[in-house]
Scaffold this motif. Structure first.
Motif, PDB file in Angstrom:
ATOM      1  N   GLN A   1       8.503  12.818  12.015  1.00 54.23           N
ATOM      2  CA  GLN A   1       9.482  12.891  13.093  1.00 54.23           C
ATOM      3  C   GLN A   1       9.127  13.990  14.090  1.00 54.23           C
TER       4      GLN A   1
ATOM      5  N   ALA B   1      10.428  22.251  13.307  1.00 56.25           N
ATOM      6  CA  ALA B   1      11.338  21.113  13.468  1.00 56.25           C
ATOM      7  C   ALA B   1      12.097  20.828  12.182  1.00 56.25           C
TER       8      ALA B   1
ATOM      9  N   LEU C   1       8.302  13.604  18.089  1.00 53.39           N
ATOM     10  CA  LEU C   1       8.932  14.426  19.123  1.00 53.39           C
ATOM     11  C   LEU C   1       7.872  15.043  20.034  1.00 53.39           C
TER      12      LEU C   1
ATOM     13  N   GLN D   1      17.460  19.290  16.835  1.00 52.29           N
ATOM     14  CA  GLN D   1      16.399  20.272  16.582  1.00 52.29           C
ATOM     15  C   GLN D   1      16.837  21.678  16.990  1.00 52.29           C
TER      16      GLN D   1
ATOM     17  N   MET E   1      16.131  13.092  14.234  1.00 57.87           N
ATOM     18  CA  MET E   1      14.958  13.644  14.924  1.00 57.87           C
ATOM     19  C   MET E   1      15.371  14.456  16.154  1.00 57.87           C
ATOM     20  N   TRP E   2      16.468  14.073  16.809  1.00 61.38           N
ATOM     21  CA  TRP E   2      16.854  14.718  18.059  1.00 61.38           C
ATOM     22  C   TRP E   2      17.705  15.960  17.845  1.00 61.38           C
TER      23      TRP E   2
ATOM     24  N   TRP F   1      13.020  22.748  21.158  1.00 63.38           N
ATOM     25  CA  TRP F   1      13.261  22.177  22.489  1.00 63.38           C
ATOM     26  C   TRP F   1      12.571  22.984  23.586  1.00 63.38           C
TER      27      TRP F   1
ATOM     28  N   VAL G   1       6.868   6.696  20.827  1.00 63.79           N
ATOM     29  CA  VAL G   1       8.111   7.121  20.180  1.00 63.79           C
ATOM     30  C   VAL G   1       8.726   6.022  19.328  1.00 63.79           C
TER      31      VAL G   1
ATOM     32  N   ALA H   1       8.942  22.086  23.383  1.00 62.65           N
ATOM     33  CA  ALA H   1       8.767  20.701  23.836  1.00 62.65           C
ATOM     34  C   ALA H   1       8.846  20.611  25.354  1.00 62.65           C
TER      35      ALA H   1
END
Length: 404
Positions: A129, A123, A133, A4, A1-2, A9, A251, A12
């Motif tokens: 996921q 994403a 985020l 990206q 998930m992280w 980003w 989360v 986000a």
């Protein structure tokens, strides 16, 4: 998930700053009321004007973004937020602040609707996921907002408004530099598309549930600072704890609950838990420790609800995701705009009444949600709770042409 793309980003980060604006005003509600000689119902209009304009404007977000492209839509929204927050900080009357909060809400509508669909489409990984985020950005922003608002509010009630303007300038720069250009849609979205989407029973039901839930949410957010009767920094720390717990549960806890018990039981449990917290706060409205614990504890239930309901909206109907988001937000924010004013008005009669009315509205929302139980259960019957794999490039291109 992280892991990206840069696009995700940057959006986000802008979301974090945008959501800081929701809680950033909270610690300064009482100082504004004291300095400008206003009551709770008048000051609560800062939320009402913001929510009403944002809800109505949601109907046009797809129409705008499909004609100017997602990047330009995001940037127009950010510019409006900057103008609204900066000019609100310059006002000397509650009416002036309320007016520019409305402009702020217009910008937020354009930004939030486009940002959610951009993150979901760009994403890597699953839809679920991507939504986690997005909710993580929401949680971090909501948690940091009251803390910053309390710190800046200790200097002046105007400082948080100027603080938002500066932070949104940073978000605007990040979006301009890191987000690639997006062309206009080949088939522009219709202004009536969100209203037609509400013909789907599942989407309409979730929207009405969120509208009723907003009565409890804004009782907590817009009214609780008055019976707490503390300084801006103290209120900021209390709501920082609320936002931090909201971020953690959105989360980590919400996806776990969804896997273990399913989407519908998770939503019902979170809403019932939130209603119970509001009811207890009503009985203990004259006791500050009860209110403090209630505010922080409510964050746990709100975090679970936010993640599960957002994912449900994205999957419960066959319409395009930007249209589904706009339709849901129109009902939720437009209809829920009366909630802050109602809480303030009831609170001028009895400080217990807003909490009990909020709890009753949330429970009514549960009853409405259960009428669409078979539709929502279908989400859990899909592989991975409907969290289908997303091909980032194809989905992003599809979003751009308005055919996600």
């Amino acid at each position: 998930m992280w892991r990206q793309p840069k696009t995700v980003w940057s959006v986000a980060f802008a979301c974090v700053i945008s959501f800081m604006g929701i809680g950033l005003v909270d610690p300064i509600l009482k100082p504004i009321a004291d300095e400008l000689g206003a009551g709770p119902s008048q000051v609560s209009l800062l939320f009402t004007s913001y929510m009403a304009v944002m809800g109505i404007a949601m109907l046009g977000t797809g129409w705008v973004s499909s004609r100017v492209g997602a990047k330009r839509a995001l940037m127009i929204g950010l510019v409006l937020i900057i103008a609204g927050s900066a000019f609100a900080g310059m006002q000397d009357t509650v009416g002036g602040i309320v007016a520019f909060r409305a402009l702020w809400g217009l910008g937020n509508a354009l930004f939030i609707a486009t940002a959610l669909s951009t993150i979901v489409s760009a994403a890597s990984g699953s839809v679920g996921q991507a939504i986690v985020l997005y909710e993580a950005a929401l949680g971090v922003g909501i948690a940091a907002g009251p803390l910053l608002g309390g710190w800046l509010g200790g200097m002046s009630w105007r400082a948080p408004f100027f603080g938002v303007a500066v932070l949104m300038l940073l978000a605007l720069a990040a979006t301009a530099v890191t987000l690639p250009p997006t062309p206009r849609a080949e088939r522009p979205s219709s202004l009536l598309a969100p209203l037609r989407a509400l013909g789907h029973r599942g989407l309409l039901t979730v929207g009405i549930t969120a509208l009723l839930y907003n009565f409890g949410f804004f009782t907590l957010l817009a009214f609780t600072p008055f019976p707490l009767d503390m300084g801006a920094q103290a209120i900021g720390f209390i709501f920082f704890g609320w936002g931090l717990l909201l971020a953690i549960t959105s989360v980590f806890v919400a996806p776990w609950l969804q896997r273990r018990i399913g989407t519908l039981p998770g939503l019902v449990g979170a809403l019932v838990g939130f209603a119970a917290v509001l009811a207890v706060m009503g009985f203990g409205a004259h006791t500050k420790p009860v209110l403090v614990v209630g505010v922080v504890l409510a964050g746990a239930f709100l975090g679970i609800n936010n993640t599960l309901v957002t994912e449900t909206v994205m999957k419960v109907s066959p319409v395009e995701r930007p249209v589904a988001s706009a339709a849901y937000s129109f009902v939720r924010f437009g209809g829920g705009a009366v909630a802050p004013w109602l809480a303030g008005t009831l609170g001028e009669r009895s400080i217990q009444l807003p909490f009990w009315v909020g709890a009753g509205a949330v429970l009514l929302g549960v009853a409405v949600l259960l009428t669409a139980a078979p539709i929502i259960r279908r989400i859990d019957q899909q592989p991975g709770h409907g969290a289908e794999a997303v091909n980032s490039e194809i989905e992003a291109e599809a979003l751009t042409v308005g055919d996600a």
